[in-house]
Design a protein around this motif. Structure first.
Motif, PDB file in Angstrom:
ATOM      1  N   LYS A 243       0.560  -1.443  -0.230  1.00 28.56           N
ATOM      2  CA  LYS A 243       0.040  -0.137   0.138  1.00 28.56           C
ATOM      3  C   LYS A 243       1.055   1.200  -0.026  1.00 28.56           C
ATOM      4  N   GLU A 244       2.031   1.128   1.271  1.00 28.09           N
ATOM      5  CA  GLU A 244       2.994   2.268   1.143  1.00 28.09           C
ATOM      6  C   GLU A 244       3.735   2.504  -0.238  1.00 28.09           C
ATOM      7  N   TRP A 245       3.709   1.518  -1.204  1.00 24.26           N
ATOM      8  CA  TRP A 245       4.715   1.648  -2.886  1.00 24.26           C
ATOM      9  C   TRP A 245       3.842   2.428  -3.737  1.00 24.26           C
ATOM     10  N   LEU A 246       2.677   1.880  -3.564  1.00 25.45           N
ATOM     11  CA  LEU A 246       1.369   2.654  -4.530  1.00 25.45           C
ATOM     12  C   LEU A 246       1.499   3.631  -4.568  1.00 25.45           C
ATOM     13  N   LYS A 247       1.693   4.133  -3.147  1.00 26.03           N
ATOM     14  CA  LYS A 247       1.217   5.958  -2.603  1.00 26.03           C
ATOM     15  C   LYS A 247       2.150   6.324  -4.145  1.00 26.03           C
ATOM     16  N   ASN A 248       3.158   6.132  -4.284  1.00 29.81           N
ATOM     17  CA  ASN A 248       4.493   6.694  -4.957  1.00 29.81           C
ATOM     18  C   ASN A 248       4.035   6.263  -6.627  1.00 29.81           C
ATOM     19  N   ASN A 249       3.150   6.130  -6.646  1.00 25.35           N
ATOM     20  CA  ASN A 249       2.397   6.010  -8.090  1.00 25.35           C
ATOM     21  C   ASN A 249       3.652   5.106  -8.866  1.00 25.35           C
ATOM     22  N   ARG A 255       4.727  -1.823 -12.195  1.00 23.36           N
ATOM     23  CA  ARG A 255       2.859  -2.631 -11.554  1.00 23.36           C
ATOM     24  C   ARG A 255       3.148  -4.549 -11.827  1.00 23.36           C
ATOM     25  N   ASN A 256       2.688  -4.191 -13.509  1.00 22.76           N
ATOM     26  CA  ASN A 256       2.726  -5.822 -14.477  1.00 22.76           C
ATOM     27  C   ASN A 256       3.790  -6.001 -13.421  1.00 22.76           C
ATOM     28  N   ARG A 257       5.459  -5.860 -13.304  1.00 21.53           N
ATOM     29  CA  ARG A 257       6.051  -6.711 -13.039  1.00 21.53           C
ATOM     30  C   ARG A 257       5.887  -7.173 -11.466  1.00 21.53           C
ATOM     31  N   ILE A 258       5.393  -6.679 -10.177  1.00 25.07           N
ATOM     32  CA  ILE A 258       5.359  -7.392  -9.325  1.00 25.07           C
ATOM     33  C   ILE A 258       3.752  -8.527  -9.316  1.00 25.07           C
ATOM     34  N   GLY A 259       2.851  -7.509  -9.749  1.00 21.57           N
ATOM     35  CA  GLY A 259       1.797  -8.838  -9.773  1.00 21.57           C
ATOM     36  C   GLY A 259       2.219 -10.311 -10.414  1.00 21.57           C
ATOM     37  N   GLN A 275       2.108 -27.064  -1.028  1.00 16.73           N
ATOM     38  CA  GLN A 275       2.301 -26.477  -0.020  1.00 16.73           C
ATOM     39  C   GLN A 275       2.402 -25.416  -0.726  1.00 16.73           C
ATOM     40  N   LEU A 276       1.648 -23.854   0.244  1.00 18.39           N
ATOM     41  CA  LEU A 276       1.376 -22.509   0.074  1.00 18.39           C
ATOM     42  C   LEU A 276       2.109 -21.748   0.832  1.00 18.39           C
ATOM     43  N   HIS A 277       1.879 -20.876   1.351  1.00 15.74           N
ATOM     44  CA  HIS A 277       2.089 -19.742   1.677  1.00 15.74           C
ATOM     45  C   HIS A 277       0.513 -18.868   1.709  1.00 15.74           C
ATOM     46  N   ALA A 278      -0.185 -19.167   2.818  1.00 15.65           N
ATOM     47  CA  ALA A 278      -1.681 -19.862   2.754  1.00 15.65           C
ATOM     48  C   ALA A 278      -2.599 -17.802   3.249  1.00 15.65           C
ATOM     49  N   ASP A 279      -1.128 -16.735   3.636  1.00 14.57           N
ATOM     50  CA  ASP A 279      -2.245 -15.983   4.301  1.00 14.57           C
ATOM     51  C   ASP A 279      -1.189 -14.253   3.076  1.00 14.57           C
ATOM     52  N   PRO A 280      -1.664 -14.197   2.211  1.00 21.76           N
ATOM     53  CA  PRO A 280      -1.742 -12.720   0.665  1.00 21.76           C
ATOM     54  C   PRO A 280      -2.363 -11.824   1.822  1.00 21.76           C
ATOM     55  N   HIS A 281      -2.352 -11.542   2.238  1.00 19.69           N
ATOM     56  CA  HIS A 281      -2.529  -9.880   3.224  1.00 19.69           C
ATOM     57  C   HIS A 281      -1.476  -9.174   3.026  1.00 19.69           C
ATOM     58  N   PRO A 282      -2.178  -7.971   2.502  1.00 19.22           N
ATOM     59  CA  PRO A 282      -0.667  -7.012   1.772  1.00 19.22           C
ATOM     60  C   PRO A 282       0.448  -6.740   2.983  1.00 19.22           C
ATOM     61  N   ASN A 417      -7.246  -9.960  -5.238  1.00 13.19           N
ATOM     62  CA  ASN A 417      -7.320  -8.730  -4.850  1.00 13.19           C
ATOM     63  C   ASN A 417      -5.371  -7.977  -4.373  1.00 13.19           C
ATOM     64  N   LEU A 418      -5.020  -8.456  -4.159  1.00 10.64           N
ATOM     65  CA  LEU A 418      -3.400  -7.453  -4.549  1.00 10.64           C
ATOM     66  C   LEU A 418      -3.018  -7.651  -6.155  1.00 10.64           C
ATOM     67  N   LEU A 419      -3.418  -8.351  -6.320  1.00  9.73           N
ATOM     68  CA  LEU A 419      -3.712  -8.045  -8.505  1.00  9.73           C
ATOM     69  C   LEU A 419      -4.138  -6.920  -8.216  1.00  9.73           C
ATOM     70  N   ASN A 420      -5.711  -6.683  -8.023  1.00  9.98           N
ATOM     71  CA  ASN A 420      -6.676  -5.769  -8.449  1.00  9.98           C
ATOM     72  C   ASN A 420      -6.331  -4.440  -8.214  1.00  9.98           C
ATOM     73  N   GLU A 421      -5.148  -3.964  -6.979  1.00  6.23           N
ATOM     74  CA  GLU A 421      -4.758  -3.731  -5.971  1.00  6.23           C
ATOM     75  C   GLU A 421      -3.396  -2.968  -7.128  1.00  6.23           C
ATOM     76  N   LEU A 422      -2.914  -3.542  -7.098  1.00  4.58           N
ATOM     77  CA  LEU A 422      -1.508  -3.281  -7.694  1.00  4.58           C
ATOM     78  C   LEU A 422      -2.047  -2.671  -9.696  1.00  4.58           C
ATOM     79  N   LYS A 423      -3.454  -3.546 -10.432  1.00  2.97           N
ATOM     80  CA  LYS A 423      -4.205  -2.742 -11.364  1.00  2.97           C
ATOM     81  C   LYS A 423      -2.936  -3.701 -12.613  1.00  2.97           C
ATOM     82  N   ALA A 424      -2.389  -5.847 -11.998  1.00  2.00           N
ATOM     83  CA  ALA A 424      -1.602  -5.789 -12.741  1.00  2.00           C
ATOM     84  C   ALA A 424      -2.146  -6.662 -14.114  1.00  2.00           C
TER      85      ALA A 424
END
Length: 436
Positions: A243-249, A255-259, A275-282, A417-424
């Motif tokens: 969220k902080e990174w996105l404030k820097n526009n 955005r696509n690369r990080i996504g 097996q996976l990291h099952a807690d994908p919050h920002p 939702n993370l990818l949507n925030e990134l608009k990726a």
């Protein structure tokens, strides 16, 4: 933020806190209906805000499993009104921190020494406080470290907390009893794992080692010799949370690369590692100064059984939407349909779940997908809202789905939702497709 000097630990203390909160909520309802008599047009928003604030305040003091469930519900935008989503999301990163004397007590109980006896420097105030534990910054031999400390009593109160939360969640959020039993059973098992930092240490080291070859991603190193069942020490990672990174526009290319890095990370874990990291919050991701995606906190890891994996990912293939495909048989296999369903119920749920898998599996049926398309997410939320109002869904006595799907669905929902925030826009060159 004000520090907390004690946590209710006993069953009686914790149950009393829930009872007090219930009384507050009851008072909020009385006030709301009193206002409604004077003004029939008054909305429910103020009631939701008051209830959300009172519930969050109590859960923040209790910490542990009840607060973790609130965090999980905040990620599911179909489960709660917006006031609850916004307030409960705070549990991801800004719960009231534990006071320093309690931190010292945990260190002495676990490692036999205080933090000052172990590290060269140690921040007396937490830099981050969430549902299960809080993080302090430390240094040793010139290396900056993150030290995660579990709240006292959290591990011992999981089962009793969830028993208390169950009727509250059922009544307030209109969650069916059968589904709640299945949901909370899987949640309880995962929370017991999350409070075992020895297990988290092993899994963190294993998964990060297996994923280090992936491009554009960074993980901390872990320090077993400084860790214990309730204390976990790893490298300190500098960077900005998403969220902080996105404030820097950042531009669309970044955005696509990080996504893409995010998508590839989850794709590899799910389809190769099972097996996976099952807690994908920002709060569990940051962008490092050299523009890598830093991944934090492997406390919640879902192991995917092979038989469930094989059935579940058939849902993502384009052929399942063909009329010639035996979708009914697959729904039976995954528990979406029940042998007890009447003919009309079976027809209803077949149509409903077919619509859902078309929608949620849509990204997998494209070579690339634009997660910045808000109309796609509006469709998802509209279907969720429509489902919550359907009497056939509300009155169904059967838990629909498979318990293993809970954390897989939650992971994909969080990832979307993370990818949507990134608009990726990402390339869907998934391992699942390659194996098909």
């Amino acid at each position: 933020m004000k520090e907390q000097y004690r946590i209710p630990v006993s069953k009686v203390q914790r149950a009393s806190k829930f009872v007090q909160t219930g009384a507050k909520i009851g008072g909020n309802y009385l006030k709301h209906y009193g206002r409604k008599i004077l003004n029939p047009d008054i909305s429910r928003e103020s009631l939701d805000e008051e209830n959300a604030g009172d519930i969050y305040e109590s859960l923040s003091e209790l910490k542990g499993s009840a607060l973790k469930v609130a965090q999980m519900l905040s990620m599911d935008k179909n489960a709660l009104p917006m006031a609850y989503q916004d307030k409960f999301a705070m549990s991801q990163y800004s719960a009231p921190p534990l006071s320093y004397p309690l931190v010292v007590k945990t260190f002495k109980d676990q490692l036999g020494r205080s933090p000052e006896d172990i590290f060269d420097t140690f921040s007396r105030k937490a830099v981050n406080a969430a549902s299960i534990g809080q993080v302090h910054k430390a240094s040793l031999d010139g290396k900056e470290l993150a030290v995660k400390i579990q709240y006292p009593g959290v591990a011992d109160s999981i089962s009793s907390d969830l028993r208390i939360v169950r009727p509250i969640a059922s009544a307030m959020f209109k969650i069916k009893s059968a589904e709640l039993d299945q949901y909370l059973g899987e949640v309880e098992a995962k929370l017991i794992e999350e409070t075992d930092y020895d297990l988290e240490l092993r899994r963190s080291m294993e998964i990060t080692d297996l994923c280090r070859h992936l491009e554009g991603i960074a993980f901390p190193n872990y320090f077993p010799e400084l860790s214990s069942k309730r204390i976990l020490v790893m490298d300190w990672m500098d960077g900005l949370h998403m969220k902080e990174w996105l404030k820097n526009n950042p531009d669309q290319e970044e955005r696509n690369r990080i996504g893409q890095v995010l998508w590839d990370f989850y794709d590899y874990q799910i389809h190769e590692l099972k097996q996976l990291h099952a807690d994908p919050h920002p709060g569990n991701f940051l962008i490092t100064p050299d523009n890598l995606l830093g991944v934090l906190d492997f406390g919640c890891v879902k192991i995917i059984p092979e038989d469930f994996y094989n059935s579940y990912f058939k849902l993502m293939g384009p052929e399942v939407l063909d009329n010639s495909y035996d979708l009914e048989g697959l729904f039976d296999e995954l528990g979406f349909l029940s042998p007890e369903d009447s003919v009309s119920e079976r027809k209803f749920f077949m149509k409903l779940f077919r619509e859902m898998i078309e929608l949620l599996g849509r990204p997998f049926r494209h070579d690339s997908f634009d997660f910045g398309d808000d109309t796609y997410f509006q469709q998802i939320y509209q279907v969720g809202e429509r489902m919550s109002r359907m009497k056939e869904v509300r009155n169904s006595k059967t838990a629909r789905g498979n318990k293993h799907g809970l954390y897989i669905n939650r992971t994909y929902f969080g990832l979307y939702n993370l990818l949507n925030e990134l608009k990726a826009t990402v390339n869907i060159h998934s391992f699942a497709r390659n194996k098909a």
